[in-house]
Scaffold this motif. Sequence first.
Motif, mmCIF file in Angstrom:
data_model
loop_
_atom_site.group_PDB
_atom_site.id
_atom_site.type_symbol
_atom_site.label_atom_id
_atom_site.label_comp_id
_atom_site.label_asym_id
_atom_site.label_seq_id
_atom_site.Cartn_x
_atom_site.Cartn_y
_atom_site.Cartn_z
ATOM 1 N N LEU A 2 28.880 54.185 31.085
ATOM 2 C CA LEU A 2 28.776 53.049 30.185
ATOM 3 C C LEU A 2 27.543 52.247 30.578
ATOM 4 O O LEU A 2 27.290 52.006 31.748
ATOM 5 N N LYS A 3 26.762 51.832 29.615
ATOM 6 C CA LYS A 3 25.485 51.183 29.928
ATOM 7 C C LYS A 3 25.622 49.674 29.914
ATOM 8 O O LYS A 3 25.418 49.039 28.893
ATOM 9 N N ILE A 4 25.969 49.123 31.085
ATOM 10 C CA ILE A 4 26.030 47.674 31.233
ATOM 11 C C ILE A 4 25.447 47.311 32.589
ATOM 12 O O ILE A 4 25.410 48.130 33.497
ATOM 13 N N THR A 5 24.978 46.103 32.700
ATOM 14 C CA THR A 5 24.532 45.579 33.981
ATOM 15 C C THR A 5 25.223 44.245 34.173
ATOM 16 O O THR A 5 25.055 43.337 33.374
ATOM 17 N N LYS A 6 26.020 44.168 35.230
ATOM 18 C CA LYS A 6 26.691 42.930 35.584
ATOM 19 C C LYS A 6 26.612 42.758 37.087
ATOM 20 O O LYS A 6 26.463 43.734 37.822
ATOM 21 N N VAL A 7 26.738 41.535 37.529
ATOM 22 C CA VAL A 7 26.723 41.230 38.949
ATOM 23 C C VAL A 7 27.982 40.448 39.274
ATOM 24 O O VAL A 7 28.363 39.537 38.539
ATOM 25 N N SER A 8 28.617 40.816 40.363
ATOM 26 C CA SER A 8 29.783 40.085 40.824
ATOM 27 C C SER A 8 29.551 39.663 42.268
ATOM 28 O O SER A 8 29.106 40.460 43.087
ATOM 29 N N VAL A 9 29.841 38.415 42.568
ATOM 30 C CA VAL A 9 29.755 37.903 43.934
ATOM 31 C C VAL A 9 31.105 37.272 44.250
ATOM 32 O O VAL A 9 31.546 36.360 43.555
ATOM 33 N N VAL A 10 31.762 37.812 45.277
ATOM 34 C CA VAL A 10 33.069 37.304 45.689
ATOM 35 C C VAL A 10 32.998 36.941 47.162
ATOM 36 O O VAL A 10 32.489 37.719 47.974
ATOM 37 N N ARG A 11 33.491 35.778 47.491
ATOM 38 C CA ARG A 11 33.457 35.316 48.885
ATOM 39 C C ARG A 11 34.529 36.040 49.703
ATOM 40 O O ARG A 11 35.686 36.128 49.309
ATOM 41 N N ILE A 20 38.667 42.589 52.785
ATOM 42 C CA ILE A 20 37.602 43.227 52.009
ATOM 43 C C ILE A 20 38.201 43.932 50.802
ATOM 44 O O ILE A 20 37.666 43.842 49.697
ATOM 45 N N SER A 21 39.322 44.599 50.992
ATOM 46 C CA SER A 21 39.984 45.289 49.879
ATOM 47 C C SER A 21 40.373 44.303 48.774
ATOM 48 O O SER A 21 40.197 44.586 47.582
ATOM 49 N N ILE A 22 40.873 43.139 49.160
ATOM 50 C CA ILE A 22 41.243 42.107 48.189
ATOM 51 C C ILE A 22 39.993 41.608 47.453
ATOM 52 O O ILE A 22 39.992 41.471 46.228
ATOM 53 N N ALA A 23 38.911 41.350 48.206
ATOM 54 C CA ALA A 23 37.665 40.881 47.590
ATOM 55 C C ALA A 23 37.101 41.930 46.642
ATOM 56 O O ALA A 23 36.600 41.604 45.560
ATOM 57 N N LEU A 24 37.185 43.191 47.025
ATOM 58 C CA LEU A 24 36.695 44.259 46.148
ATOM 59 C C LEU A 24 37.525 44.357 44.878
ATOM 60 O O LEU A 24 36.987 44.576 43.788
ATOM 61 N N ALA A 25 38.834 44.195 45.003
ATOM 62 C CA ALA A 25 39.692 44.207 43.816
ATOM 63 C C ALA A 25 39.292 43.078 42.869
ATOM 64 O O ALA A 25 39.202 43.273 41.652
ATOM 65 N N GLN A 26 38.994 41.886 43.412
ATOM 66 C CA GLN A 26 38.538 40.764 42.590
ATOM 67 C C GLN A 26 37.204 41.098 41.931
ATOM 68 O O GLN A 26 36.981 40.773 40.762
ATOM 69 N N THR A 27 36.331 41.746 42.680
ATOM 70 C CA THR A 27 35.024 42.135 42.146
ATOM 71 C C THR A 27 35.197 43.067 40.953
ATOM 72 O O THR A 27 34.612 42.849 39.895
ATOM 73 N N PHE A 28 35.986 44.113 41.123
ATOM 74 C CA PHE A 28 36.160 45.075 40.040
ATOM 75 C C PHE A 28 36.965 44.492 38.885
ATOM 76 O O PHE A 28 36.755 44.855 37.733
ATOM 77 N N ASP A 29 37.864 43.539 39.174
ATOM 78 C CA ASP A 29 38.584 42.850 38.096
ATOM 79 C C ASP A 29 37.614 42.061 37.218
ATOM 80 O O ASP A 29 37.813 41.940 36.012
ATOM 81 N N PHE A 30 36.550 41.515 37.818
ATOM 82 C CA PHE A 30 35.525 40.798 37.059
ATOM 83 C C PHE A 30 34.957 41.683 35.950
ATOM 84 O O PHE A 30 34.628 41.215 34.871
ATOM 85 N N PHE A 31 34.855 42.986 36.218
ATOM 86 C CA PHE A 31 34.328 43.932 35.241
ATOM 87 C C PHE A 31 35.417 44.457 34.307
ATOM 88 O O PHE A 31 35.151 45.303 33.467
ATOM 89 N N GLY A 32 36.647 43.980 34.491
ATOM 90 C CA GLY A 32 37.753 44.499 33.695
ATOM 91 C C GLY A 32 38.322 45.782 34.282
ATOM 92 O O GLY A 32 38.974 46.554 33.593
ATOM 93 N N GLY A 33 38.060 46.025 35.558
ATOM 94 C CA GLY A 33 38.528 47.222 36.243
ATOM 95 C C GLY A 33 37.439 48.276 36.303
ATOM 96 O O GLY A 33 36.477 48.251 35.534
ATOM 97 N N LEU A 34 37.591 49.187 37.248
ATOM 98 C CA LEU A 34 36.592 50.244 37.423
ATOM 99 C C LEU A 34 36.381 51.063 36.158
ATOM 100 O O LEU A 34 35.271 51.485 35.868
#
Length: 172
Positions: A2-11, A20-34
């Motif tokens: 899929l051709k999109i460019t997004k940036v996610s920054v999670v503390r 880290i696993s929790i932060a990564l889940a939040q990151t990927f949730d920002f994109f609506g999931g992997l």
Amino acid sequence: MLKITKVSVVRCEVYDKEKISIALAQTFDFFGGLGNVINKGAKVLLKPNFLKESNYGDCTVTHPLVIEGIAEKLLEFGATPIIGDSPAFGAVSKIVRRLKLDTFAEKHGIDIVELDNARRVKAQCGTKTFNLTVSGKALDVDAIINIPKLKAHVQLLFTAAVKNSNYSAKII
């Protein structure tokens, strides 16, 4: 892909596998999931910041737990992670050995590559077209996940992780 460019920054305040696993889940949730940015079966380049052979505590390279966490999430999803960079000093193989990423990668069947085999590509910015030299290995994957190290720098006061994508043509 899929051709999109997004940036996610999670503390994430500590390098702890669970946090880290929790932060990564939040990151990927920002994109609506992997599934919104990566297709099952996709080859995904994980592009950390491997400036030179050093310990992760020196704050020069992307922490291995972050790389491992992303790789594990991709494997669970059904994608194929590949770890690669083109360090300014030294070889990727020495850096991953120092970080013990080689052991992790071998256990999970993950390739580690040096981003070489440069190819020229045309790019367009507004109305201007120009040629770039990009790693062929970066062009041969379906997606790239950029995992920079936000750091202070001896040559610049602050890098803001901008340069980490200098070989990336497709960034998630």
